[in-house]
Scaffold this motif. Sequence first.
Motif: not given
Ligand code: CP
Length: 308
Positions: A48-52, A101, A129, A132, A263-265
């Motif tokens: 899972p990922s949102t930002r990357t 990823r 990562h 990031q 780095p979030l989340p």
């Molecule tokens: N910082 C980061 O990798 O966020 P995601 O897992 O949402 O991609």
Amino acid sequence: MRHLMSPLDFSVSELEKLMDLGDDIEKNPQKYAHACDGMRLATCFYEPSTRTRLSFESAMLRLGGSVLGFSEAGSSSAAKGESVSDTIKVMGAYANIVAIRHPKEGAPLVASINSDVPVINAGDGGHQHPTQTLTDLHTIRSLTGKIENLTIGLCGDLKFGRTVHSLITALARYNNIRFILISPEELKIPDYIREDVLKKNNIPYEEVVSLEEAMPKLDILYMTRIQRERFFNEEEYLRMRGFYILDKEKMSLAKEKMMVLHPLPRVNEISTAVDKDPRAFYFKQAEKGVYIRMALILTLLETEFKAF
Ligand code: CP
């Protein structure tokens, strides 16, 4: 053809040029709006990922290119047993560049060896990562002017947090950087970071448990989430969850100009009350990630705007 597997794949001077390009993209987005016309980015995300994933997609779309890909292993032929090597070989026929990823450490490296197009490690297990880290370095440089003379506290899950491993590895090459590694005993940084990065390069560091004690010394506090998905059992995760919660009270112990990054989340390790503090930069950090990924795409695709 170059890939990005680790922050060390770029020299410090190349990183500076990449960040300069990121700054110029942020200031003059129109200049780059057609730089990748006709090109395609594939995002192959087995985790899972949102930002990357979405910042990569946003980056390519802003450059005039297009995107394709999958956002979970279950919706790709990995569910039927296809190897990463075979998947990447096929992606080379569909896209000009791939961001991958994967939960297994080293999977993006295996992919890069078998790829006909540039491959970007978008996070491999608890290992690295690098994009990031590009985001983190770019944010630090834009806030401080120059990456040097900083005491940086990394707090939380330092064992499984791949963003921490990549960031320490990258920062070890800059002048007068000191680390305070804040974690419970169970989640201390892996030996290879302590031995091969910190000790080998004579980087000053201390390992502590108390966030409160570290706070007054820090120029940057890099908070991290406890990585639930990497724990072998739920009980252990539940015991660690909530070990560190950055709140207004703890912020009152910090320097007036300390910067909070993440780095979030975020789960619960930063109280939402801290979001309004002028020292909280984690949402700005996520935004910076788009510009530096645009710079990275332009460079790995060797466009006329490449940074080096
Ligand atoms: N910082 C980061 O990798 O966020 P995601 O897992 O949402 O991609």
